[in-house]
Design an enzyme around this catalytic site. Sequence first.
Site, PDB file in Angstrom:
ATOM      1  N   GLU A 137       0.823  -1.207   0.000  1.00  0.00           N
ATOM      2  CA  GLU A 137       0.000   0.000   0.000  1.00  0.00           C
ATOM      3  C   GLU A 137       0.862   1.264   0.000  1.00  0.00           C
ATOM      4  O   GLU A 137       0.541   2.250  -0.658  1.00  0.00           O
ATOM      5  CB  GLU A 137      -0.939  -0.019   1.214  1.00  0.00           C
ATOM      6  CG  GLU A 137      -2.131   0.883   1.078  1.00  0.00           C
ATOM      7  CD  GLU A 137      -3.209   0.557   2.106  1.00  0.00           C
ATOM      8  OE1 GLU A 137      -3.792  -0.549   2.030  1.00  0.00           O
ATOM      9  OE2 GLU A 137      -3.452   1.378   2.999  1.00  0.00           O
ATOM     10  N   GLU A 167       2.089   1.600  -3.404  1.00  0.00           N
ATOM     11  CA  GLU A 167       0.978   2.044  -4.262  1.00  0.00           C
ATOM     12  C   GLU A 167       0.754   3.549  -4.108  1.00  0.00           C
ATOM     13  O   GLU A 167       0.576   4.274  -5.097  1.00  0.00           O
ATOM     14  CB  GLU A 167      -0.297   1.279  -3.916  1.00  0.00           C
ATOM     15  CG  GLU A 167      -1.457   1.616  -4.854  1.00  0.00           C
ATOM     16  CD  GLU A 167      -2.784   0.970  -4.444  1.00  0.00           C
ATOM     17  OE1 GLU A 167      -2.809   0.163  -3.483  1.00  0.00           O
ATOM     18  OE2 GLU A 167      -3.795   1.291  -5.086  1.00  0.00           O
ATOM     19  N   CYS A 207      -8.346  -2.022   4.125  1.00  0.00           N
ATOM     20  CA  CYS A 207      -8.261  -3.228   4.974  1.00  0.00           C
ATOM     21  C   CYS A 207      -9.555  -3.534   5.704  1.00  0.00           C
ATOM     22  O   CYS A 207      -9.698  -4.603   6.262  1.00  0.00           O
ATOM     23  CB  CYS A 207      -7.144  -3.148   6.001  1.00  0.00           C
ATOM     24  SG  CYS A 207      -6.154  -1.722   5.942  1.00  0.00           S
ATOM     25  N   SER A 243      -7.446   1.910  -2.362  1.00  0.00           N
ATOM     26  CA  SER A 243      -6.257   1.102  -2.643  1.00  0.00           C
ATOM     27  C   SER A 243      -6.670  -0.263  -3.163  1.00  0.00           C
ATOM     28  O   SER A 243      -7.647  -0.849  -2.695  1.00  0.00           O
ATOM     29  CB  SER A 243      -5.445   0.931  -1.351  1.00  0.00           C
ATOM     30  OG  SER A 243      -4.547  -0.141  -1.490  1.00  0.00           O
ATOM     31  N   LYS A 280     -15.351  -9.584   8.082  1.00  0.00           N
ATOM     32  CA  LYS A 280     -14.297 -10.454   7.538  1.00  0.00           C
ATOM     33  C   LYS A 280     -14.870 -11.781   7.061  1.00  0.00           C
ATOM     34  O   LYS A 280     -14.329 -12.426   6.171  1.00  0.00           O
ATOM     35  CB  LYS A 280     -13.227 -10.718   8.612  1.00  0.00           C
ATOM     36  CG  LYS A 280     -12.362  -9.507   8.931  1.00  0.00           C
ATOM     37  CD  LYS A 280     -11.297  -9.255   7.875  1.00  0.00           C
ATOM     38  CE  LYS A 280     -10.621  -7.917   8.104  1.00  0.00           C
ATOM     39  NZ  LYS A 280      -9.849  -7.493   6.933  1.00  0.00           N
ATOM     40  N   GLU A 296     -16.082 -10.908   3.746  1.00  0.00           N
ATOM     41  CA  GLU A 296     -14.944 -10.676   2.857  1.00  0.00           C
ATOM     42  C   GLU A 296     -14.367 -12.005   2.365  1.00  0.00           C
ATOM     43  O   GLU A 296     -14.090 -12.176   1.173  1.00  0.00           O
ATOM     44  CB  GLU A 296     -13.866  -9.878   3.604  1.00  0.00           C
ATOM     45  CG  GLU A 296     -12.671  -9.503   2.743  1.00  0.00           C
ATOM     46  CD  GLU A 296     -11.564  -8.836   3.547  1.00  0.00           C
ATOM     47  OE1 GLU A 296     -11.257  -9.301   4.671  1.00  0.00           O
ATOM     48  OE2 GLU A 296     -10.985  -7.850   3.067  1.00  0.00           O
ATOM     49  N   GLU A 328     -14.082 -12.649  -5.336  1.00  0.00           N
ATOM     50  CA  GLU A 328     -12.742 -12.173  -5.751  1.00  0.00           C
ATOM     51  C   GLU A 328     -11.638 -12.807  -4.915  1.00  0.00           C
ATOM     52  O   GLU A 328     -10.454 -12.711  -5.281  1.00  0.00           O
ATOM     53  CB  GLU A 328     -12.633 -10.650  -5.590  1.00  0.00           C
ATOM     54  CG  GLU A 328     -13.652  -9.825  -6.358  1.00  0.00           C
ATOM     55  CD  GLU A 328     -14.925  -9.592  -5.540  1.00  0.00           C
ATOM     56  OE1 GLU A 328     -14.907  -9.847  -4.325  1.00  0.00           O
ATOM     57  OE2 GLU A 328     -15.933  -9.176  -6.125  1.00  0.00           O
ATOM     58  N   CYS A 359     -10.401  -1.493  14.510  1.00  0.00           N
ATOM     59  CA  CYS A 359     -10.699  -2.919  14.716  1.00  0.00           C
ATOM     60  C   CYS A 359     -10.845  -3.276  16.187  1.00  0.00           C
ATOM     61  O   CYS A 359     -11.537  -4.217  16.545  1.00  0.00           O
ATOM     62  CB  CYS A 359      -9.604  -3.785  14.114  1.00  0.00           C
ATOM     63  SG  CYS A 359      -9.164  -3.298  12.459  1.00  0.00           S
TER      64      CYS A 359
END
Lengths: 598, 155
Positions: free
Chosen positions: A285, A288, A312, A332, A371, A374, A379, A528
Amino acid sequence: MSEYLVNLKINDLSVSVPEGTTILDAAKKLNFRIPTLCHHPDLTVAGNCRVCVVEQKGSRALVASCATPVSEGMEIFTNSRKVRDARKNVIELLLSEHNADCTKCFKNGNCELQDLASEYRVGDHVFIDLVKTSARHEIDISSPAIQKDDSKCIRCQRCVRTCHEIQHVSALAVVNKGEHQAISTFLNKPMNDVVCTNCGQCINRCPTGALAERSYLDQVWDMINDETKHVIVQTAPAVRVALAEPLGFDPGNRVTHKMVSALKHIGFDSVLDTDFTADLTIMEEGTELLTRLKKALVDGDKSVKLPMTTSCSPGWVKFIEHTYPSLLDNVSTCKSPQQMFGALAKTYYAQKKGLKAQDIVSVSIMPCTAKKYEADRPEMRDSGYKDVDYVLTTRELAMMIKQAGIDFESLPDMEYDRIMGDSTGAAVIFGATGGVMEAALRTAYEIVTGSEVPFKNLDILPVRGFEGVREASVTIDGCTPEWSFLEGVELKCAIAHGLENAYQLMKAVYEGKANYHFIEIMACPGGCLGGGGQPIPTNEEIRSKRAQAIYAEDSGLPLRKSHDNPEVQQLYKEFLGAPLGHKSHTLLHTHYKGRKRY
Amino acid sequence: MTVKELVNELVEKHGTTHNSLMPVLQGVVQQERYLSEEAMLTIAEALDISAAEVYGTASFYTFLDTVPRGKNVIRVCKTISCHMQGKDEIIQALEDALKIKVGETTDNKRFTLLTANCLGWCHKGPVMLVNDEVYPELTPQKAVEIIQEYERNTK
């Protein structure tokens, strides 16, 4: 709050509190506990459950202490016969509509309604049992992250307020009226088909078991017991500072190495760390961001979008997919640390350990319910398999430790296994709002200048704290020749936590009113550490203790910059090549999908 | 006019604050007889609130229907005064005339037959409401005649 003090008496004791204080809070000051259900310190007052009623001298009706401000000369009784009788009636009425299958419920032992029923010795139904006669209750398990069981709902609306006030999502609303009133979605659609981000903040504030995570505990036990499977586990940064709470410790205890020990006892073949891929995320990141800056500032490439936001937090990702699909190119492309770990587990790790990818079961322990969603995204199969097979919350891990009969306190400290178990302090602070920003700055600044960020002990204090939206800037000084275009540039950063704050920040970006380079967003209040999968209760005080623990963990580690992580260096050398290289692109980066908000 | 155009017109008239929700919902129901999924989504977007909130508000009010209704909505008062003054016979007559049951809509989408809680006309019951018009002191025959009149006037 007003400077003016109001004098009143509670249970014959005098107390002075600022004007505007509620009776509930004034009583707290005298250490009188008044039970509540619809009240939550993170939320506005609702006053709908009536459990907190108290007697006010001179008033015939009982008043709701959470919703009534104090007044001069008031005399309050919090526990008179009249109050106790009324409260018991309220609890009985709530129970008449509550499916009390406590032994099967994941909230058993940590349920506010159960506690009250137990305290007031409410057992058999005094009123009609409305649960059995109601046909409307079906558990909604459409979402891989959250399950909704209306038969346990007492309609306190904490979830509705959470979803609206803290998260700006309002996937849940109060629908219908009277006996048909329910907490539901748009046109009662399944949870997986609406704008829900799976953040789980509603679960964290539900006083019963009406909202819960989809649990995969049984499946994980099955895998552990399957001799043919190599079961590995990764643990997210915020889990280690909260896991102790449901196991009987005070908030703020760090139990990283006892947790490793417990996971080994439970039978995982390898206990590894999401922090490893958090460090890796920073490498990808950070690179990036620098690449985007170069393309935008030097090459004048108009297709490059700034500010770049972090990616994230899967709750945040789904939120922006629904809310500002036109800004998806600002996000990102880095996968979250969980998913980077998953993709590497079935490729790099498998290769190094001489295992077949199909024999590896990859489990993650997360402070997060999103999560779970996710890991289920289509993907997230770049290894050729489901990269992360099962996601458990911090709460589920605590349950697993209890199921395993482990005396957590007496466990010896143990170290993470290798490979993919090494980490730095920069990875640990991913668990707190501002942490990803701080970790990224520690690395990016050094890549560009060759020297450390100009903050004492690497502690970038301006990005820390709990203010909803925070801004910080770092002036880049002493660039190496390669990055000379950044010399003297003031890198402007912003941080938001909680999706309402994220919305306000991104609205400014959308309207062209913000000129940041880099934005960190975490969907949950506090980041988190206040995630939807964290122990219940979570509140401001507890979040703050967990944050202190996270920063203490960081400052106690020998390595505190992601690029110093030796295993990450080894990974690039042996497997990935360079950050943003071809292999990274395939395994560690992803794309997003515009979704409808309306 | 499409539903989207209708909503935009109503929003233009009533504004985009939270307070505009009710008049916009009422305006749509007045034209369309019910709030379709598309109507509610368009309203949510125009007022920048969540679709669930729009549905939550609509579902609270009996008169804000969220399922398709006929061009004319008949609501017969079912509360105790009208009941004692013969609302069952009124309903029976309407069911027979329209060949539908309470809660249903005719095949030609011209009528929906519903019951309602007290309409506040206890002194002149039994009473029914057709769209916004109140018809007191009904007899079964009178009720059917009124409906036939609507039938003639509905294109």
